[in-house]
Design a protein around this motif. Structure first.
Motif, PDB file in Angstrom:
ATOM      1  N   GLY A 199      -3.698 -15.271 -61.062  1.00  0.00           N
ATOM      2  CA  GLY A 199      -3.478 -13.942 -61.570  1.00  0.00           C
ATOM      3  C   GLY A 199      -4.509 -13.023 -61.713  1.00  0.00           C
ATOM      4  O   GLY A 199      -4.714 -11.979 -61.600  1.00  0.00           O
ATOM      5  N   MET A 200      -5.631 -13.761 -62.416  1.00  0.00           N
ATOM      6  CA  MET A 200      -6.552 -13.049 -62.775  1.00  0.00           C
ATOM      7  C   MET A 200      -7.725 -12.784 -61.823  1.00  0.00           C
ATOM      8  O   MET A 200      -8.243 -11.595 -61.648  1.00  0.00           O
ATOM      9  CB  MET A 200      -7.212 -13.557 -64.206  1.00  0.00           C
ATOM     10  N   LYS A 201      -7.800 -13.725 -60.502  1.00  0.00           N
ATOM     11  CA  LYS A 201      -8.861 -13.637 -59.778  1.00  0.00           C
ATOM     12  C   LYS A 201      -8.435 -12.593 -58.564  1.00  0.00           C
ATOM     13  O   LYS A 201      -9.104 -12.037 -57.927  1.00  0.00           O
ATOM     14  CB  LYS A 201      -8.842 -15.194 -58.882  1.00  0.00           C
ATOM     15  N   VAL A 202      -7.024 -12.444 -58.527  1.00  0.00           N
ATOM     16  CA  VAL A 202      -6.637 -11.389 -57.475  1.00  0.00           C
ATOM     17  C   VAL A 202      -6.231 -10.240 -58.049  1.00  0.00           C
ATOM     18  O   VAL A 202      -6.164  -9.372 -57.376  1.00  0.00           O
ATOM     19  CB  VAL A 202      -5.369 -11.861 -56.875  1.00  0.00           C
ATOM     20  N   ARG A 203      -6.733  -9.815 -59.076  1.00  0.00           N
ATOM     21  CA  ARG A 203      -6.840  -8.417 -59.704  1.00  0.00           C
ATOM     22  C   ARG A 203      -7.773  -7.532 -58.949  1.00  0.00           C
ATOM     23  O   ARG A 203      -8.780  -8.212 -58.246  1.00  0.00           O
ATOM     24  CB  ARG A 203      -7.370  -8.366 -60.960  1.00  0.00           C
ATOM     25  N   PRO A 204      -7.651  -6.276 -58.827  1.00  0.00           N
ATOM     26  CA  PRO A 204      -8.509  -5.457 -58.278  1.00  0.00           C
ATOM     27  C   PRO A 204      -9.758  -5.548 -58.763  1.00  0.00           C
ATOM     28  O   PRO A 204      -9.990  -5.917 -59.882  1.00  0.00           O
ATOM     29  CB  PRO A 204      -7.932  -3.926 -58.573  1.00  0.00           C
ATOM     30  N   ARG A 205     -11.087  -5.344 -58.158  1.00  0.00           N
ATOM     31  CA  ARG A 205     -12.412  -5.688 -58.660  1.00  0.00           C
ATOM     32  C   ARG A 205     -12.677  -4.932 -59.843  1.00  0.00           C
ATOM     33  O   ARG A 205     -13.339  -5.648 -60.686  1.00  0.00           O
ATOM     34  CB  ARG A 205     -13.473  -5.186 -57.322  1.00  0.00           C
ATOM     35  N   GLY A 206     -12.195  -3.678 -60.199  1.00  0.00           N
ATOM     36  CA  GLY A 206     -12.815  -3.161 -61.504  1.00  0.00           C
ATOM     37  C   GLY A 206     -12.122  -3.659 -62.574  1.00  0.00           C
ATOM     38  O   GLY A 206     -12.514  -3.641 -63.505  1.00  0.00           O
ATOM     39  N   ARG A 257     -10.936  -7.068 -62.643  1.00  0.00           N
ATOM     40  CA  ARG A 257     -11.060  -8.502 -62.606  1.00  0.00           C
ATOM     41  C   ARG A 257     -12.291  -9.053 -63.754  1.00  0.00           C
ATOM     42  O   ARG A 257     -13.390  -8.398 -63.613  1.00  0.00           O
ATOM     43  CB  ARG A 257     -11.471  -8.859 -61.314  1.00  0.00           C
ATOM     44  N   PRO A 258     -11.785  -9.791 -64.623  1.00  0.00           N
ATOM     45  CA  PRO A 258     -12.838 -10.425 -65.344  1.00  0.00           C
ATOM     46  C   PRO A 258     -13.773 -11.299 -64.547  1.00  0.00           C
ATOM     47  O   PRO A 258     -13.618 -11.919 -63.496  1.00  0.00           O
ATOM     48  CB  PRO A 258     -11.902 -11.297 -66.338  1.00  0.00           C
ATOM     49  N   ASP A 259     -15.121 -11.463 -65.122  1.00  0.00           N
ATOM     50  CA  ASP A 259     -15.862 -12.209 -64.654  1.00  0.00           C
ATOM     51  C   ASP A 259     -15.602 -13.651 -64.685  1.00  0.00           C
ATOM     52  O   ASP A 259     -14.497 -14.224 -65.290  1.00  0.00           O
ATOM     53  CB  ASP A 259     -17.453 -12.122 -65.348  1.00  0.00           C
ATOM     54  N   LYS A 260     -16.306 -14.324 -63.805  1.00  0.00           N
ATOM     55  CA  LYS A 260     -15.739 -15.840 -63.940  1.00  0.00           C
ATOM     56  C   LYS A 260     -15.783 -16.746 -65.158  1.00  0.00           C
ATOM     57  O   LYS A 260     -14.889 -17.464 -65.446  1.00  0.00           O
ATOM     58  CB  LYS A 260     -16.933 -16.445 -62.787  1.00  0.00           C
ATOM     59  N   GLN A 261     -16.747 -16.582 -65.976  1.00  0.00           N
ATOM     60  CA  GLN A 261     -16.659 -17.035 -67.195  1.00  0.00           C
ATOM     61  C   GLN A 261     -15.646 -16.737 -68.276  1.00  0.00           C
ATOM     62  O   GLN A 261     -15.020 -17.563 -68.788  1.00  0.00           O
ATOM     63  CB  GLN A 261     -18.111 -16.780 -68.016  1.00  0.00           C
ATOM     64  N   ALA A 262     -15.069 -15.455 -68.100  1.00  0.00           N
ATOM     65  CA  ALA A 262     -14.280 -14.910 -68.875  1.00  0.00           C
ATOM     66  C   ALA A 262     -12.684 -15.459 -68.282  1.00  0.00           C
ATOM     67  O   ALA A 262     -11.893 -15.945 -69.064  1.00  0.00           O
ATOM     68  CB  ALA A 262     -14.205 -13.371 -68.817  1.00  0.00           C
ATOM     69  N   ILE A 263     -12.689 -15.804 -67.038  1.00  0.00           N
ATOM     70  CA  ILE A 263     -11.657 -16.212 -66.516  1.00  0.00           C
ATOM     71  C   ILE A 263     -11.265 -17.845 -66.916  1.00  0.00           C
ATOM     72  O   ILE A 263     -10.218 -18.075 -67.339  1.00  0.00           O
ATOM     73  CB  ILE A 263     -11.432 -16.237 -64.778  1.00  0.00           C
ATOM     74  N   ALA A 264     -12.385 -18.575 -66.961  1.00  0.00           N
ATOM     75  CA  ALA A 264     -12.532 -19.766 -67.332  1.00  0.00           C
ATOM     76  C   ALA A 264     -12.155 -19.961 -68.899  1.00  0.00           C
ATOM     77  O   ALA A 264     -11.372 -21.110 -69.174  1.00  0.00           O
ATOM     78  CB  ALA A 264     -13.948 -20.495 -67.003  1.00  0.00           C
ATOM     79  N   ASP A 265     -12.606 -19.246 -69.507  1.00  0.00           N
ATOM     80  CA  ASP A 265     -12.457 -19.277 -70.811  1.00  0.00           C
ATOM     81  C   ASP A 265     -10.900 -19.032 -71.227  1.00  0.00           C
ATOM     82  O   ASP A 265     -10.461 -19.497 -72.168  1.00  0.00           O
ATOM     83  CB  ASP A 265     -13.434 -18.238 -71.853  1.00  0.00           C
ATOM     84  N   ARG A 266     -10.312 -17.900 -70.690  1.00  0.00           N
ATOM     85  CA  ARG A 266      -8.945 -17.523 -70.640  1.00  0.00           C
ATOM     86  C   ARG A 266      -7.996 -18.556 -70.509  1.00  0.00           C
ATOM     87  O   ARG A 266      -7.056 -19.160 -71.034  1.00  0.00           O
ATOM     88  CB  ARG A 266      -8.584 -16.218 -69.994  1.00  0.00           C
ATOM     89  N   VAL A 267      -8.387 -19.316 -69.146  1.00  0.00           N
ATOM     90  CA  VAL A 267      -7.588 -20.393 -68.682  1.00  0.00           C
ATOM     91  C   VAL A 267      -7.593 -21.414 -69.779  1.00  0.00           C
ATOM     92  O   VAL A 267      -6.367 -22.287 -70.127  1.00  0.00           O
ATOM     93  CB  VAL A 267      -7.869 -20.904 -67.302  1.00  0.00           C
ATOM     94  N   LYS A 268      -8.860 -21.712 -70.037  1.00  0.00           N
ATOM     95  CA  LYS A 268      -8.835 -22.997 -70.939  1.00  0.00           C
ATOM     96  C   LYS A 268      -8.119 -22.674 -72.525  1.00  0.00           C
ATOM     97  O   LYS A 268      -7.515 -23.575 -72.957  1.00  0.00           O
ATOM     98  CB  LYS A 268     -10.333 -23.308 -71.260  1.00  0.00           C
TER      99      LYS A 268
END
Length: 385
Positions: free
Chosen positions: A98-105, A107-118
């Motif tokens: 769900g975070m990866k498919v957000r509009p570019r503006g 969308r969190p960066d890769k590290q923020a996504i990884a931190d949130r998922v964990k």
């Protein structure tokens, strides 16, 4: 977030599914929508979510009318019964989707996504399963993944449509504890649909009980269980015994007692509902004067099933069956066994007009077992029937 529905109606073809529903859910409250199949609870939840449109009425979020907004615009989290996970993705990838498919503006960066998922996987107690695929998980674990994925959008309202319906009883108990802990930890407003009475009474701060498109009662679990407003609620929330009585001038004659009835119940035929744990047993003709209403005739013990510290007892009273529940200690004290006669007293009966009880529940005095069931019952009773 505070949610309020006002005069909500919904009709499918010629069937009225919701009939002028009014309900207020407080911020951070855990509300259970409880009712039998076809009562309208899932339709109400889907309208709150924006997945269905009402025919009339409004849905408000913090005082703002959101009735015309779609599901994505409301940004409510919705957890379905059947997981809806991507089988070709790992647990980590499912939650991150769900975070990866957000509009570019947005969308969190890769590290923020990884931190949130964990963070979310730890919250749902799946931190060590991030590299597994859904097929490698149990049903309960897959439902936890679905819940974590829903939380990635940071919803203020969490909506759950019978999320444990596909799970076995033991897993359901474990997951509902986890769900309550997640609700408390996140501070979300949570609305939970179920037809399981125990589940709703165990989880929710308040329960809204629905029947035929209307809400019959809203209250804390102990309130709706101990002070049901209608015969339907009493009968729906657990096992029930019913006894005929007559109501005159605000009182009902039941056994050897005359009992007060609730204001507004008319004179005429009545029905007293009593739960199995409020059936008080004693040996036949034992002098045990109490305030409980004593039935005039003795009953015959037909079946006993021990369940830990409690025992379920089936009694034959005249031509009808009565269910009772007593402690193992009390049963041992009475020295009662199958075939013995005993006296029945009724504690805390709830009395309603008979026409209302029959209309809402279809309940009547239980008859003795029908012939096609006698062979099976006879084997249980050691051939005494």
């Amino acid at each position: 977030m505070r949610i309020e529905v006002k005069e909500l109606t919904k009709q499918f073809e010629h069937t009225l599914v919701l009939d002028r529903i009014n309900l207020e859910i407080q911020e951070k409250e855990f509300l259970g929508l409880l009712g039998p199949s076809g009562s309208g609870k899932t339709t109400l939840l889907r309208i709150i979510a924006g997945l269905e449109s009402p025919d009339g009425g409004v849905v408000e979020a913090d005082g703002r009318d959101v009735s015309t907004l779609g599901f994505e615009e409301r940004k409510f989290g919705f957890v379905f019964q059947h997981y809806a996970l991507f089988n070709h993705m790992t647990v980590f990838e499912n939650v991150a989707f769900g975070m990866k498919v957000r509009p570019r503006g947005a969308r969190p960066d890769k590290q923020a996504i990884a931190d949130r998922v964990k963070e979310l996987l730890e919250l749902v107690q799946l931190g060590e399963f991030e590299d597994r695929f859904p097929a490698q998980l149990s049903g309960g674990q897959r439902q936890r993944v679905a819940l974590a994925r829903t939380l990635t959008i940071d919803p203020q309202v969490l909506l759950l449509d019978e999320p444990f319906g596909a799970l076995d009883a033991k897993v359901r108990v474990e997951l509902r504890r986890s769900l309550r802990n997640i609700h408390d930890a996140t501070g979300l407003t949570t609305i939970f649909v179920t037809h399981d009475q125990e589940e709703a009474l165990d989880l929710a701060d308040r329960v809204a009980i629905m029947n035929h498109g209307v809400i019959e009662q809203v209250g804390a679990p102990v309130e709706v269980y101990e002070s049901p407003k209608t015969p339907f609620i009493f009968d729906f929330l657990g096992h029930t015994n019913s006894f005929d009585c007559v109501i005159r001038h605000g009182k009902a004659r039941l056994g050897d007692k005359e009992l007060n009835v609730e204001p507004g119940i008319p004179d005429g035929p009545g029905v007293a509902f009593v739960r199995p744990h409020d059936i008080v047993l004693s040996r036949a003709n034992d002098p045990e004067p109490t305030q409980d209403a004593k039935l005039p005739d003795t009953a015959i013990m037909r079946f006993v099933s021990a369940r830990g510290q409690r025992a379920a007892v089936e009694l034959l009273y005249g031509k009808r069956l009565i269910e009772a529940e007593v402690s193992r200690e009390r049963l041992n004290e009475l020295r009662l066994s199958v075939g013995d006669k005993c006296t029945i007293r009724l504690r805390l009966p709830r009395i309603y007009a008979k026409r209302d009880a029959e209309k809402q529940t279809g309940i009547g005095e239980r008859a003795a077992p029908r012939p096609r069931f006698r062979k099976r019952l006879r084997s249980r009773l050691g051939g005494t029937l």
